[in-house]
Design an enzyme around this catalytic site. Sequence first.
Site, PDB file in Angstrom:
ATOM      1  N   ARG A 192       0.633  -0.891   0.344  1.00  0.00           N
ATOM      2  CA  ARG A 192       0.265  -0.349   0.100  1.00  0.00           C
ATOM      3  C   ARG A 192       0.763   1.296   0.048  1.00  0.00           C
ATOM      4  O   ARG A 192       1.353   1.631   0.885  1.00  0.00           O
ATOM      5  CB  ARG A 192      -0.825   0.257   0.836  1.00  0.00           C
ATOM      6  CG  ARG A 192      -1.886   1.401   1.097  1.00  0.00           C
ATOM      7  CD  ARG A 192      -2.746   1.303   2.493  1.00  0.00           C
ATOM      8  NE  ARG A 192      -1.957   1.552   3.764  1.00  0.00           N
ATOM      9  CZ  ARG A 192      -1.741   1.763   4.936  1.00  0.00           C
ATOM     10  NH1 ARG A 192      -1.803   0.644   5.513  1.00  0.00           N
ATOM     11  NH2 ARG A 192      -1.316   2.568   5.577  1.00  0.00           N
TER      12      ARG A 192
ATOM     13  N   HIS B  35      -3.536   4.029   4.318  1.00  0.00           N
ATOM     14  CA  HIS B  35      -4.915   3.614   4.557  1.00  0.00           C
ATOM     15  C   HIS B  35      -5.894   4.651   4.740  1.00  0.00           C
ATOM     16  O   HIS B  35      -6.942   3.580   3.594  1.00  0.00           O
ATOM     17  CB  HIS B  35      -5.253   2.787   6.020  1.00  0.00           C
ATOM     18  CG  HIS B  35      -6.101   2.124   6.067  1.00  0.00           C
ATOM     19  ND1 HIS B  35      -6.286   0.488   5.531  1.00  0.00           N
ATOM     20  CD2 HIS B  35      -7.061   2.218   6.785  1.00  0.00           C
ATOM     21  CE1 HIS B  35      -7.231   0.384   6.690  1.00  0.00           C
ATOM     22  NE2 HIS B  35      -7.628   1.520   6.562  1.00  0.00           N
TER      23      HIS B  35
ATOM     24  N   TYR C  67       3.872   5.535  10.958  1.00  0.00           N
ATOM     25  CA  TYR C  67       4.385   4.150  11.485  1.00  0.00           C
ATOM     26  C   TYR C  67       5.315   3.136  10.685  1.00  0.00           C
ATOM     27  O   TYR C  67       5.657   1.545  11.065  1.00  0.00           O
ATOM     28  CB  TYR C  67       3.451   3.094  11.632  1.00  0.00           C
ATOM     29  CG  TYR C  67       2.452   3.044  10.626  1.00  0.00           C
ATOM     30  CD1 TYR C  67       2.420   2.503   9.579  1.00  0.00           C
ATOM     31  CD2 TYR C  67       1.004   4.451  11.142  1.00  0.00           C
ATOM     32  CE1 TYR C  67       1.731   2.550   8.992  1.00  0.00           C
ATOM     33  CE2 TYR C  67       0.661   3.795   9.630  1.00  0.00           C
ATOM     34  CZ  TYR C  67       0.532   3.346   8.096  1.00  0.00           C
ATOM     35  OH  TYR C  67      -0.453   3.611   7.667  1.00  0.00           O
TER      36      TYR C  67
END
Length: 376
Positions: free
Chosen positions: A268, A272, A281
């Site tokens: 990805r 998100h 993160y």
Amino acid sequence: MSTTGPLTDDGLVQLLTPGGQRVEHPDYSYRVAHLDAEALRGLYRDMVIVRRFDTEATALQRQGELGLWAQSLGQEAAQIGSGRALLPQDYVFPSYREHGVAHTRGLDLADLLRLFRGIDHGGWDTAAHNFHLYTLVIGSHTLHATGYAMGVQRDGDVGTGDPTRDTAVVTYFGDGATSQGDVSEALVFASVNNAPVVFFCQNNQWAISEPTTRQSRVPIADRAPGFGIPSVRVDGNDVLACHAVTAEALERARSGGGPTFIEAFTYRMGAHTTSDDPTRYRSAAEEDYWSQRDPIDRLRLHLEAIGELPAAFTAELDAEAALLGERLRTTVRGWEAPEPGSMFEHVYASPNAVVEAERAWFEAYEGSFLPAGGAR
């Protein structure tokens, strides 16, 4: 890249390297042998158009025109490759990121934005495209897909030998969904009923901020054999490999061979959703590593290497993408908020006493307020 565990690239089916070179695979090369230069350009066009759509939708959300947006950036090969393997009678149960699959099913991409604008329950006729509404509840739609596949099976539309009748069902979900109980239950039902369903897991390595390494100690596809379901891991950034493995799985389902689990190992590249900040993160080095494995660049390099990406084609594609962007901006900004009472429409296929009672209560509640200006 790890050599063990859930992030290993060992055993991935690959037909096109990150540098754009074709490689042979004994079990899958023949399944894409029919794709000539025109077909390859078609796959390239699909991915470019879907990425432009994704970029425009992200910008519209940033401008306050959409409430939220779930990007598919970096996952175009998994979606276009698999979507182009479907037959018209096949049925798709997506999650909320399958914009590329929606494109292959003939949806007007603008219609996908109605949900994220908050003006529609979904935005398209599911029966017209055999493409179900987006599902926001993680993993629940895998049960819907399995149930639908069992219905197809009981209708006698599997294993007849008629290519216009035999039907497969495919459901798309992410690596995070495999940690949900619904997916486990769907695998049980699909296995014991030999349902004609393909479980297509887009392992983009992040369930929001939770990495795949915190969800599994082995490749996700390794879970399926425990349910009695054959599985395959494929390079999810290789549009040809994704097409090949999906074509095989769909053929198995339509012929009565039962379910298959596909893990498309991808990344990805975006957030998100537009409410997420992936820089909190994951590292820039990781993102750079995967940007060098961009699925669109991979096919572009191959087409350039074989002399099948003429300047006229790319210019026409650029113009088409620009027109799409303009149409999306105009369309979305032109939408008006629906009447509040419309939320009670299309909840069920037939009249429902509970819904009608709630509609009546809401209308009475709305009517209890003074009109604008304060006078009745």
